[in-house]
Design an enzyme around this catalytic site. Structure first.
Site, PDB file in Angstrom:
ATOM      1  N   CYS A 139     -20.550 -33.335  40.976  1.00 29.86           N
ATOM      2  CA  CYS A 139     -21.179 -32.128  40.429  1.00 29.86           C
ATOM      3  C   CYS A 139     -22.146 -32.486  39.295  1.00 29.86           C
ATOM      4  O   CYS A 139     -22.833 -33.516  39.356  1.00 29.86           O
ATOM      5  CB  CYS A 139     -20.110 -31.130  39.990  1.00 29.86           C
ATOM      6  SG  CYS A 139     -20.763 -29.472  39.716  1.00 29.86           S
ATOM      7  N   ASP A 208     -13.542 -28.096  33.877  1.00 29.43           N
ATOM      8  CA  ASP A 208     -13.654 -26.656  33.591  1.00 29.43           C
ATOM      9  C   ASP A 208     -12.439 -26.202  32.802  1.00 29.43           C
ATOM     10  O   ASP A 208     -12.547 -25.388  31.891  1.00 29.43           O
ATOM     11  CB  ASP A 208     -13.813 -25.863  34.886  1.00 29.43           C
ATOM     12  CG  ASP A 208     -15.190 -26.101  35.487  1.00 29.43           C
ATOM     13  OD1 ASP A 208     -15.348 -27.117  36.201  1.00 29.43           O
ATOM     14  OD2 ASP A 208     -16.107 -25.323  35.189  1.00 29.43           O
TER      15      ASP A 208
END
Ligand code: RI2
Length: 324
Positions: A139, A208
């Protein structure tokens, strides 16, 4: 402030926070750290723009703003930690001026600390990289890329494999970012990770949310990358600011994994009738697959997550999580 993302609105109502919440929802603003800084900044702007004299009204508007921001994306705890830090003490403010200056200073402190944390993580993490190493990243994580850039700035030659990261293809942002920093990279499709792993020396990813048991919640596919790294005995290192740790998980709360629209994966008109599509955006990597976590307070074991939550975010944040 470097991350101001919008300018003021006419009468200082919750519109600013709602607009930012919409941009977070649509992923125009993305990345767990940037989401957090943008949310803090939205509340700061809202307090700054308020022209009325009713402290209860401002408190109500800030609460509405807070709610719309935390509802915008459910998974990254950085967002919740940011709005909590920004509004901490707001219930005790006696007048508009006191509330306004409290929110502004809380937000500015959070944003400044967040930016510094990414820099410190870069410096600490770079000590794990030697010249000639090949890093794989998944990512697009500012924290993970900060480590690679810091190593590069120290004169180390680092090669990077960047996963495409379907469906949003944040891997393209990663290779662009690296290229601008003068760092060579190779883009691979997500399913090439296990095949490529034999050429990789270390995996660096962002976060996250980090749970109190050390599990990492990160972009979908991260746990497969960790499994492939584990199998090949390649260290799997997470780069995460302390506000990515979740006080809610101390209370036993499960992290909600966001599922986004099927349209992000495929045009439904291309599918035969009755075929369903699912688009989970994050997954969970258990602590046993994580070598270490680089934070701004040092390189730690994933099993130290509980201590980070208690010492860095404080009992107050656990209490607030309980109140939610
Ligand atoms: P930084 C991203 O989520 C990715 O999962 C990435 O690993 C994480 O945020 C952390 O990013 P998304 O917003 O805070 O793309 O390190 O869904 O930049």
């Amino acid at each position: 402030m470097s991350c101001r993302v919008f300018s003021g609105h006419q009468d200082g109502e919750a519109l600013g926070a709602i607009e930012i919440a919409d941009s977070i929802k649509s992923m125009e603003i993305r990345g767990a750290g940037l989401i957090a800084r943008s949310a803090a900044d939205a509340l700061r702007q809202q307090a700054e723009d308020y022209r009325g004299e009713d402290v209860e009204e401002l408190r109500k508007r800030l609460e509405e703003g807070r709610r719309s921001l935390i509802d915008s994306r459910p998974t990254a705890i950085s967002l919740w930690n940011a709005v909590q830090a920004t509004l901490r003490g707001a219930s005790r403010a006696r007048d508009v001026e006191e509330l306004r200056s409290l929110v502004i200073s809380n937000a500015e402190r959070f944003i400044e600390r967040s930016g510094k944390a990414v820099e410190t993580i870069g410096r600490i993490g770079s000590h794990r990289l030697r010249s000639g190493m090949t890093v794989l990243t998944h990512c697009n994580s500012k924290a993970a890329l900060g480590v690679i850039k810091a190593a590069h700035a120290d004169g180390k030659e680092i090669n990077v494999y960047a996963t495409e990261s379907r469906p949003w293809r944040q891997g393209l942002l990663t290779v662009r970012d690296l290229s601008e920093a003068g760092i060579g990279s190779t883009l691979i499709i997500d399913s090439a990770v296990r095949w490529i792993m034999k050429e990789v020396d270390v995996v660096l990813v962002g976060a996250d949310t980090i749970c109190s048991n050390g599990a990492l919640i990160n972009k979908i596919g991260t746990s497969q990358v960790a499994l492939a790294a584990d199998e090949a005995r390649v260290p799997f290192i997470v780069c995460a600011e302390t506000y990515k740790f979740s006080p809610k998980t101390v209370l036993g709360e499960m992290v909600e994994i966001e599922e986004r629209d099927a349209n992000e994966i495929v045009d439904p008109r291309q599918l035969p009738a009755g075929v369903k599509v699912r688009n989970p955006v994050f997954d969970s990597t258990p602590a046993e697959h994580i070598d270490s976590i680089v934070t701004e307070i040092g390189l730690i074991s994933p099993y130290a997550a509980y201590e980070v939550i208690v010492k860095e975010l404080g009992q107050e944040s656990i209490f607030e999580a309980n109140e939610e």
